[in-house]
Design a protein around this motif. Structure first.
Motif, mmCIF file in Angstrom:
data_model
loop_
_atom_site.group_PDB
_atom_site.id
_atom_site.type_symbol
_atom_site.label_atom_id
_atom_site.label_comp_id
_atom_site.label_asym_id
_atom_site.label_seq_id
_atom_site.Cartn_x
_atom_site.Cartn_y
_atom_site.Cartn_z
ATOM 1 N N GLU A 53 1.923 8.805 -3.882
ATOM 2 C CA GLU A 53 1.493 10.137 -4.319
ATOM 3 C C GLU A 53 0.455 10.725 -3.357
ATOM 4 O O GLU A 53 0.432 11.921 -3.132
ATOM 5 C CB GLU A 53 0.839 10.061 -5.700
ATOM 6 N N LYS A 54 -0.373 9.813 -2.820
ATOM 7 C CA LYS A 54 -1.468 10.269 -1.959
ATOM 8 C C LYS A 54 -0.962 10.696 -0.570
ATOM 9 O O LYS A 54 -1.472 11.638 0.023
ATOM 10 C CB LYS A 54 -2.498 9.153 -1.827
ATOM 11 N N VAL A 105 0.843 -1.208 0.000
ATOM 12 C CA VAL A 105 0.000 0.000 0.000
ATOM 13 C C VAL A 105 0.878 1.258 0.000
ATOM 14 O O VAL A 105 0.648 2.195 -0.781
ATOM 15 C CB VAL A 105 -0.967 0.015 1.218
ATOM 16 N N VAL A 106 1.865 1.280 0.864
ATOM 17 C CA VAL A 106 2.731 2.468 0.973
ATOM 18 C C VAL A 106 3.374 2.778 -0.381
ATOM 19 O O VAL A 106 3.393 3.931 -0.839
ATOM 20 C CB VAL A 106 3.804 2.267 2.072
ATOM 21 N N GLU A 107 3.866 1.729 -1.049
ATOM 22 C CA GLU A 107 4.520 1.909 -2.347
ATOM 23 C C GLU A 107 3.522 2.387 -3.414
ATOM 24 O O GLU A 107 3.799 3.312 -4.174
ATOM 25 C CB GLU A 107 5.145 0.557 -2.753
ATOM 26 N N GLY A 151 -12.278 7.601 3.906
ATOM 27 C CA GLY A 151 -11.722 7.144 2.632
ATOM 28 C C GLY A 151 -10.296 6.628 2.740
ATOM 29 O O GLY A 151 -9.472 6.815 1.842
ATOM 30 N N ILE A 152 -9.998 5.949 3.856
ATOM 31 C CA ILE A 152 -8.645 5.420 4.060
ATOM 32 C C ILE A 152 -8.699 3.897 4.119
ATOM 33 O O ILE A 152 -9.638 3.322 4.670
ATOM 34 C CB ILE A 152 -8.039 6.006 5.356
ATOM 35 N N THR A 205 -4.626 11.993 9.234
ATOM 36 C CA THR A 205 -4.282 13.283 8.622
ATOM 37 C C THR A 205 -4.589 13.188 7.122
ATOM 38 O O THR A 205 -4.986 12.131 6.642
ATOM 39 C CB THR A 205 -2.770 13.603 8.776
ATOM 40 N N ASP A 206 -4.392 14.289 6.400
ATOM 41 C CA ASP A 206 -4.692 14.216 4.961
ATOM 42 C C ASP A 206 -3.606 13.451 4.202
ATOM 43 O O ASP A 206 -3.693 13.273 2.998
ATOM 44 C CB ASP A 206 -4.932 15.614 4.369
ATOM 45 N N LYS A 207 -2.604 12.990 4.921
ATOM 46 C CA LYS A 207 -1.543 12.184 4.299
ATOM 47 C C LYS A 207 -1.649 10.701 4.645
ATOM 48 O O LYS A 207 -0.796 9.897 4.266
ATOM 49 C CB LYS A 207 -0.159 12.691 4.774
ATOM 50 N N THR A 208 -2.687 10.332 5.412
ATOM 51 C CA THR A 208 -2.807 8.936 5.847
ATOM 52 C C THR A 208 -3.247 8.042 4.686
ATOM 53 O O THR A 208 -4.229 8.335 4.004
ATOM 54 C CB THR A 208 -3.836 8.817 6.999
#
Ligand code: PLP
Length: 387
Positions: A87-88, A81-83, A170-171, A138-141
């Motif tokens: 971008e998100k 997922v991280v890879e 939406g995570i 956060t908006d980076k999660t």
């Protein structure tokens, strides 16, 4: 000897072995061989197992990716997922009582890839709060990873509520359900789970085979592979499929599903019998984990004034785990008990009982008797304990 370490691994059910055997001797084809019957027969075995596992999770067969076990599934979920979603964002949330295969993967992502990791606290019973999950977003999660049931204390997390929070924001939500699958009902739809790890050897199946559920519909989860090669498993996990192990995994899951209503009640009754006998006879015995929201076959107790290791030495005919043995030679107290706020002394005096399908009432009664004898003897020798 008595085996009461069923959280570590389980005996393979003879009915599971039975279904695996033909896949070693006659049906030995490569499931990826498309040109002959040997391949088709192997593929049929794999697809049936995939269906069996999917049904147990309320998923679709196409959403099941076979791996070598839950360690690999957890690695694939987090790293994949991280890879894929770089971008998100670059932030993930995990709980502090996750299995090492989640904790250490997160640590690697943190130190080698610069990923930000939030380690959620747990309450005194080892439970994660959905509100803490919400507050950490956060908006980076890009991912939340919280286990279904803990392997040391058996506490069951409010996974459906965490799934709701994840969906709302939406995570993606990954759940390490290794200790829960086959023991308690699991439903990826009802629980809002996008990725789920499990393994065969905790449910009376063979070692070396696991699965990762990867959601296909609403939202479709995409994963970068961690093993490259022939593009097996829709490109997410290359490598020739371990057909006999997969077939055994399928049988094991199905047996658990069929027997769960009766088995979970029987094991919980044995667990309660063990707990009651011990706590009635001995003072200063403390339950670790949640008193009700826990796995039916788990019991984790701390025996004040006694070292868990010495206890195990005193009753070698019974296979158990202590809260300090898990983490190698250092004899560090369990990080799980530490996260609950259990002090070092009591953490060192903890014993985990993992009751399983093949345990009998006689074995439980014998274990209780030996525990009581051994604790009493050790306490008599302890300068700290006053009778
Ligand atoms: N996750 C949990 C909660 C576990 O209890 C275990 C087993 O030790 C694992 C992951 C690792 O599973 P495996 O042995 O299949 O790699």
């Amino acid at each position: 000897p008595i085996y009461l370490d069923n959280h570590a691994t389980t005996k393979v059910d003879p009915r599971v072995v039975e279904t695996m055997l033909p896949y070693f001797t006659e049906k030995y084809g490569n499931a990826a061989s498309r040109n002959h019957a040997f391949g088709w027969v192997a593929e049929e075995g794999v697809e049936q197992a995939r269906q069996q596992i999917a049904e147990a999770l309320n998923a679709d067969a196409k959403e099941i990716v076979f791996t070598s076990g839950a360690t690999e599934s957890n690695n694939l979920a987090l790293k994949g997922v991280v890879e894929m979603y770089r971008e998100k964002g670059d932030h993930i949330i995990i709980s502090s009582t996750e299995h090492r295969s989640v904790l250490d993967t997160a640590k690697t992502l943190e130190t080698k890839r610069g990923v930000k990791v939030t380690y959620l606290p747990v309450d005194k019973y080892g439970m994660v709060s959905p509100d803490d999950v919400r507050a950490a977003i956060t908006d980076k999660t890009v991912l939340i990873s919280v286990m279904l049931a803990n392997n040391e204390i058996g506490t069951i997390n409010p996974v459906a509520d965490i799934g709701k929070v994840a969906k709302e924001k939406g995570i993606l939500f990954h759940c390490d359900a290794t200790q829960g699958v086959g023991k308690i009902p699991v439903d990826v739809q009802a629980m809002g789970i996008d990725l789920l790890s499990c393994t065969a050897h905790k449910i009376y199946g063979p070692k070396g085979i696991g699965a990762l559920y990867v959601r296909k519909k609403g939202p479709r989860v995409r994963l970068a592979p961690i093993i490259d090669g022939g593009g097996h498993e829709r490109g997410m996990r290359s490598g020739t499929l371990a057909v006999p192990l997969i077939v055994g995994f399928g049988t094991a899951v199905t047996l658990c599903r069929q027997e769960m209503p009766v088995e979970s009640v029987r094991l919980a009754a044995l667990r309660d019998r063990l707990q009651t006998t011990i706590t009635t006879a001995l003072e200063e015995v403390y339950l670790n984990g949640h008193p009700t929201q826990r796995l039916p076959h788990n019991l984790n107790l701390s025996f004040a004034y006694v070292e868990g290791e010495s206890l195990l030495m005193g009753m070698k005919e019974i296979a158990l785990s202590s809260g300090s043995a898990c983490t190698s030679a250092t004899l560090e107290p369990s990080y799980v008990l530490k996260a609950l706020g259990v002090g070092a002394e009591l953490a060192h005096s903890s014993i985990r009982f993992g009751i399983g399908r093949f345990n009998t009432e006689e074995e439980i009664d014998y274990t209780a008797k030996r525990m009581i004898e051994t604790v009493t003897k050790l306490r008599e020798m302890s300068p700290l304990y006053e009778m």
